[in-house]
Design a protein around this motif. Structure first.
Motif, PDB file in Angstrom:
ATOM      1  N   ASP A  84       7.362   4.505   2.542  1.00  0.00           N
ATOM      2  CA  ASP A  84       6.538   5.317   1.653  1.00  0.00           C
ATOM      3  C   ASP A  84       6.921   6.791   1.709  1.00  0.00           C
ATOM      4  O   ASP A  84       6.276   7.623   1.075  1.00  0.00           O
ATOM      5  N   TYR A 129     -13.306  16.004   9.000  1.00  0.00           N
ATOM      6  CA  TYR A 129     -12.745  17.152   9.705  1.00  0.00           C
ATOM      7  C   TYR A 129     -11.658  17.829   8.875  1.00  0.00           C
ATOM      8  O   TYR A 129     -11.323  18.979   9.084  1.00  0.00           O
ATOM      9  N   PHE A 130     -11.066  17.056   7.928  1.00  0.00           N
ATOM     10  CA  PHE A 130     -10.066  17.632   7.039  1.00  0.00           C
ATOM     11  C   PHE A 130     -10.711  18.211   5.790  1.00  0.00           C
ATOM     12  O   PHE A 130     -10.022  18.663   4.891  1.00  0.00           O
ATOM     13  N   VAL A 176      -5.227  15.297  -2.604  1.00  0.00           N
ATOM     14  CA  VAL A 176      -6.524  15.950  -2.646  1.00  0.00           C
ATOM     15  C   VAL A 176      -6.393  17.156  -1.743  1.00  0.00           C
ATOM     16  O   VAL A 176      -6.041  17.026  -0.578  1.00  0.00           O
ATOM     17  N   ASN A 188      -0.556   8.944  -4.087  1.00  0.00           N
ATOM     18  CA  ASN A 188      -1.667   9.515  -4.847  1.00  0.00           C
ATOM     19  C   ASN A 188      -1.519  11.021  -5.025  1.00  0.00           C
ATOM     20  O   ASN A 188      -0.929  11.680  -4.202  1.00  0.00           O
ATOM     21  N   THR A 245      -6.809  18.044  16.596  1.00  0.00           N
ATOM     22  CA  THR A 245      -5.532  17.817  15.916  1.00  0.00           C
ATOM     23  C   THR A 245      -5.714  17.914  14.406  1.00  0.00           C
ATOM     24  O   THR A 245      -4.754  17.808  13.659  1.00  0.00           O
ATOM     25  N   THR A 246      -6.945  18.071  13.954  1.00  0.00           N
ATOM     26  CA  THR A 246      -7.223  18.266  12.527  1.00  0.00           C
ATOM     27  C   THR A 246      -7.336  19.767  12.275  1.00  0.00           C
ATOM     28  O   THR A 246      -7.243  20.553  13.207  1.00  0.00           O
ATOM     29  N   PRO A 247      -7.555  20.182  11.022  1.00  0.00           N
ATOM     30  CA  PRO A 247      -7.664  21.625  10.786  1.00  0.00           C
ATOM     31  C   PRO A 247      -8.881  22.279  11.452  1.00  0.00           C
ATOM     32  O   PRO A 247      -9.021  23.495  11.408  1.00  0.00           O
ATOM     33  N   MET A 248      -9.774  21.498  12.076  1.00  0.00           N
ATOM     34  CA  MET A 248     -10.932  22.089  12.743  1.00  0.00           C
ATOM     35  C   MET A 248     -10.476  23.063  13.835  1.00  0.00           C
ATOM     36  O   MET A 248      -9.567  22.770  14.599  1.00  0.00           O
ATOM     37  N   PRO A 271      -6.943  19.521   0.906  1.00  0.00           N
ATOM     38  CA  PRO A 271      -7.901  19.576   2.004  1.00  0.00           C
ATOM     39  C   PRO A 271      -8.348  21.009   2.273  1.00  0.00           C
ATOM     40  O   PRO A 271      -7.541  21.919   2.262  1.00  0.00           O
ATOM     41  N   ARG A 272      -9.644  21.161   2.481  1.00  0.00           N
ATOM     42  CA  ARG A 272     -10.148  22.463   2.922  1.00  0.00           C
ATOM     43  C   ARG A 272     -10.231  22.436   4.442  1.00  0.00           C
ATOM     44  O   ARG A 272     -10.184  21.379   5.051  1.00  0.00           O
ATOM     45  N   HIS A 273     -10.392  23.580   5.022  1.00  0.00           N
ATOM     46  CA  HIS A 273     -10.511  23.618   6.477  1.00  0.00           C
ATOM     47  C   HIS A 273     -11.815  22.991   6.927  1.00  0.00           C
ATOM     48  O   HIS A 273     -12.830  23.137   6.270  1.00  0.00           O
ATOM     49  N   GLY A 274     -11.749  22.269   8.043  1.00  0.00           N
ATOM     50  CA  GLY A 274     -12.951  21.655   8.582  1.00  0.00           C
ATOM     51  C   GLY A 274     -13.966  22.727   8.939  1.00  0.00           C
ATOM     52  O   GLY A 274     -13.614  23.796   9.401  1.00  0.00           O
ATOM     53  N   MET A 323       0.823  -1.212   0.000  1.00  0.00           N
ATOM     54  CA  MET A 323       0.000   0.000   0.000  1.00  0.00           C
ATOM     55  C   MET A 323       0.850   1.251   0.000  1.00  0.00           C
ATOM     56  O   MET A 323       1.859   1.330   0.668  1.00  0.00           O
ATOM     57  N   THR A 324       0.472   2.257  -0.744  1.00  0.00           N
ATOM     58  CA  THR A 324       1.162   3.535  -0.656  1.00  0.00           C
ATOM     59  C   THR A 324       0.224   4.548  -0.040  1.00  0.00           C
ATOM     60  O   THR A 324      -0.942   4.621  -0.387  1.00  0.00           O
ATOM     61  N   VAL A 325       0.780   5.296   0.867  1.00  0.00           N
ATOM     62  CA  VAL A 325      -0.081   6.251   1.558  1.00  0.00           C
ATOM     63  C   VAL A 325       0.021   7.624   0.931  1.00  0.00           C
ATOM     64  O   VAL A 325      -0.925   8.377   0.898  1.00  0.00           O
ATOM     65  N   THR A 326       1.199   7.952   0.375  1.00  0.00           N
ATOM     66  CA  THR A 326       1.348   9.325  -0.103  1.00  0.00           C
ATOM     67  C   THR A 326       1.515   9.432  -1.614  1.00  0.00           C
ATOM     68  O   THR A 326       1.679  10.509  -2.134  1.00  0.00           O
ATOM     69  N   ILE A 381     -10.312  15.747  17.606  1.00  0.00           N
ATOM     70  CA  ILE A 381     -10.841  16.605  16.536  1.00  0.00           C
ATOM     71  C   ILE A 381      -9.939  17.818  16.352  1.00  0.00           C
ATOM     72  O   ILE A 381      -9.707  18.272  15.242  1.00  0.00           O
TER      73      ILE A 381
END
Lengths: 264, 310, 257
Positions: free
Chosen positions: B187, B107-108, A9, A6, A108-111, A11-14, A1-4, A106
């Protein structure tokens, strides 16, 4: 699996709406709770409107005489909007802050703290709209509604919900433990009982009337009752302004206090 | 690895709570694609450092730039590119396993379409495909931690912060987790982790720092730290309780450095066999004697004067 | 049966815990009904008493015994349901007590004594304040205390018998909302059962709370007849005994597996 690997996308702010989505997702599992919230005011309406209504007859002093069930129904709707909103932003929110520590992850996200607070208030409003609409529908089915203006109880309930959801959010930032909820009860129950829910203002001596008129729930009930009975008066503008101001001030202060607690 | 801004760059980073200084002016530079460890006992300032880097706790003094941005002004933009695995699993107990991933992604600001696809991949990565619809209350400790890690990857972060990722897990669960973290590193993800466990630090970290009382007391690769701060070998002796003190006194002066721990005595030396022979020659009769290579545990002991897990 | 000495150890546990929470619990159990009494008895009473709908009795004097009995029922249910569920969980205090020489019956009796003491405490405070309000005849007020005790035991034992088998807290709030609250409102507490539609009246007469409320009201207003008292006391005693028997069985099955 590759995580990065792709293409990213962007991200917009929450946004606050995401909090509503979270709560909706939970309610897919626990929706009967909302039924209980509609059931309670209906129970009061049956007991007081029909049972006590037969003892009381008509309530004097309002435009003409109003049958008792029509007098209490809009007030019960207002208190349901109040209780629903307060429960959401005090009880449920305190659990999320302390026991579940939902916001820790929550944030720790952009929220932002502000988005979280606005989201929780929006959710309380959404629930309130659902409950008040359902209550209005049932009450209409009982034949208690005589004017299309009664539809205005829904936005009125929304405003009441906003005021009390915001107030609840502010109150929760001051709580020290679960025991403190009894203090909230100590304020909320008398307000429910005395803010003209079950009898008009004119039963009180004048000095007490002034005190009752200072209660936010009193203004909320004035709004829903005017909409329900199709009456208007200059006081309604005062009521709207009072509730909107109180709600906005409480929300602003609450966000400020939450910022300090959650981002230390 | 591709060039770009330094993932984490801290200068004079300080955090005080009231009058208490948790982090006392530390400098850090974490390079792209490496696994960087922060070691220290409880209260050394690891978690405060992590919280500042995660942009959830404001910096009191000093500068902190993450992915080229200032943490004080660009918190939300930085958080959009981080993955955070907190010390306690703060997964949402009211949601199912899959819902946790979906809502966290929301949330993102990620779209449902992207999230459906990513959550499927991450469930597989975390080996939780069979648990997707289950309540999180039914998960084991290892599963919860893997879900927390999967959740931290939902935004395809460039840096993942892990605060004591394997504390409280059984050995099997730890090895599975280490293997997953190795794959992340392959990765190209930058990893910053705190740990109590020296074996974990040796397994995972390219470079590390040791913190004590809010300061950095040593930094380098695991091999460098061992070479710089401790001898090549260690002789470990255990004694019967009644003659312990007498025996310890007899050993003085036999090694470059001696460390008394409850239940054992450590003698730091470049040749364990030779030291053991000297010990025997003085008439010391230990109940057991063990010669081993020095580890990061010994580095820690040398630097801070106490064992790590206390 | 009969209470054995070990049961007092369990009672001691609950009293010890109560030392930390008694202030709040007095607020909930006494202030709340007093608020209701003031708002409804005095405020709503002004509307009700206009037409003398209650045959010359004031609304305040009419609802006082109802409020007392209904409040005691509510407290008995809440204290028997939630705490029993908490205690019977794996880390709860019932489990700890069951690992000592205490038998499941001792645990039940000890806890029951605590509920009974709480009911007496609430009833004494509540009637005391009511006498000051002039809401009840001072000579008849003391009789309300044993009635409150009987009602509390009649509701606490079935509630405990059921709660010891419950697995989720939401079940308790559901029963409270959909069973206890309707009982509270339609058992003649706030208005005479005669106001209900005729088909609903027999249902109200069958509810245990109505027997408690009517007993309290007949005694407080001085309208009691021996037959009426006998029927009400008989009904509530039967409920208490049945509840106790089922609770004993359920406690034993749950705690000694």
């Amino acid at each position: 699996m590759t995580v990065t690997a792709n293409p990213p996308v962007r991200p917009r702010h929450g946004r606050p709406w995401t909090m509503v989505e979270r709560n909706l997702m939970i309610y897919r599992h626990t929706w009967p709770v909302i039924l209980a919230e509609i059931f309670e005011p209906l129970l009061y309406l049956l007991a007081f409107g029909l049972g006590i209504g037969a003892l009381v007859g008509h309530v004097p002093g309002l435009r003409g005489d109003v049958p008792y069930p029509e007098f209490v129904a809009p007030a019960l709707l207002a208190t349901a909007a109040m209780n629903g909103a307060m429960n959401e932003t005090t009880f449920n929110l305190y659990a999320k802050l302390t026991t579940d520590r939902t916001y820790e992850s929550i944030l720790t996200t952009p929220m932002s703290v502000r988005s979280v607070a606005l989201g929780e208030v929006s959710w309380a409003l959404l629930r309130g709209t659902l409950v008040s609409t359902a209550f209005l529908a049932v009450v209409s089915a009982f034949g208690l509604v005589h004017t299309p203006a009664a539809l205005l109880v829904v936005p009125s309930a929304l405003l009441i919900g906003f005021t009390f959801a915001s107030t609840g959010l502010l109150v929760v930032t001051f709580l020290r433990s679960w025991q403190d909820f009894q203090l909230i009860q100590l304020v909320m129950l008398p307000m429910f009982l005395f803010a003209t829910t079950f009898f008009p203002l004119n039963v009180y001596p004048r000095p007490i009337q002034v005190f009752i008129e200072a209660l936010p729930l009193y203004h909320g009930i004035e709004l829903t009752r005017a909409a329900f009975l199709g009456t208007t008066s200059a006081h309604l503008a005062v009521a709207v302004a009072y509730l909107a101001l109180l709600g906005t001030a409480a929300l602003t202060w609450a966000v400020h206090r939450l910022e300090r607690t959650l981002r230390d | 690895m591709t060039a770009g801004p330094v993932p984490i760059l801290a200068e004079g980073l300080t955090k005080t709570y009231g009058g208490f200084t948790a982090v006392d002016g530390i400098d850090l530079e974490v390079r792209r694609g490496e696994a960087f460890g922060v070691l220290g006992a409880n209260g050394a300032g690891k978690s405060s450092t992590m919280r500042m880097i995660a942009c959830v706790s404001p910096v009191t003094a000093g500068s902190l730039r993450i992915l080229g941005r200032d943490s004080a002004t660009d918190g939300a933009a930085i958080r959009a590119r981080l993955g955070v695995v907190p010390q306690d699993d703060t997964i949402d107990g009211e949601l199912t396993v899959r819902e946790n991933l979906l809502i966290y992604g929301r949330y993102f600001g990620l779209s449902w379409k992207v999230l459906r696809e990513r959550s499927a991949r991450l469930l597989e990565f975390a080996r939780l495909e069979d648990k997707a619809g289950d309540a999180v209350g039914t998960l084991s400790g290892g599963m919860r931690r893997r879900l927390t890690i999967a959740r931290a990857l939902i935004n395809e972060p460039e840096i993942v912060l892990l605060d004591e990722p394997t504390t409280g897990l059984d050995p099997q669960a730890r090895h599975l987790l280490w293997e997953r973290l190795h794959r992340l590193k392959q990765d190209g993800v930058t990893l910053l982790l705190t740990t109590h466990y020296m074996d974990e630090a040796e397994q995972l970290c390219d470079r590390l720092v040791v913190m004590d009382a809010g300061r950095i007391v040593a930094s380098g690769t695991p091999a460098e730290l061992i070479a710089r701060h401790t001898s090549r070998e260690v002789l470990e002796l255990k004694f019967a309780a009644d003659e312990r003190q007498v025996m310890i006194d007899k050993c003085r002066g036999l090694a470059e450095r001696m460390e008394e721990l409850p239940y054992r005595l450590l003698l730091y030396t470049d040749d364990g066999e030779e030291t053991l022979a000297a010990v025997n020659a003085r008439g010391v009769r230990p109940r057991t004697a063990l010669i081993r290579r020095s580890t990061l545990e010994d580095v820690f002991l040398t630097l801070t004067g106490r064992s790590l897990v206390d | 049966m009969g209470t054995s000495a070990p049961a007092f150890r369990e009672l001691g546990y609950w009293l010890f815990r109560y030392r930390r929470t008694w202030r709040g619990s007095i607020v909930i159990s006494v202030a709340n009904p007093l608020f209701f009494l003031t708002a409804l008895g005095l405020g709503l009473g002004k509307l009700v008493d206009r037409d003398g709908a209650l045959h010359g009795e004031s609304y305040l004097r009419f609802i006082l015994p109802g409020m007392l009995v209904a409040a005691v029922m509510q407290t008995a249910f809440l204290e028997a349901a939630g705490p029993v569920l908490q205690s019977v969980r794996q880390r709860g205090n019932y489990r700890a007590a069951a690992a000592t020489p205490l038998s499941p019956e001792d645990i039940l009796y000890g806890h029951l004594m605590f509920w009974a003491l709480r009911a007496v405490q609430n009833a004494v405070l509540f009637t005391g304040v009511s006498v000051v309000f002039g809401a009840v005849d001072p000579a008849r007020a003391p009789l309300l205390v044993p009635i409150a005790l009987l009602v509390a035991v009649a509701f606490a034992t079935p509630a405990a018998a059921w709660s010891v088998t419950v697995t989720r807290p939401s079940q308790i709030s559901a029963v409270f909302r959909f069973a206890v609250l309707p009982l509270y409102m339609f058992s003649g507490t706030f208005f005479p059962v005669e106001q209900l539609p005729s088909w609903l009246r027999p249902l109200a007469w069958a509810t245990p709370l109505w027997h408690g409320v009517d007993l309290g009201r007949a005694v407080a207003l001085g309208t009691a007849t021996p037959f009426r008292v006998l029927v009400h006391v008989g009904y509530l005693t039967a409920m208490a005994v049945a509840g106790l028997l089922v609770a004993r069985r359920n406690y034993r099955r749950t705690l000694h597996v």
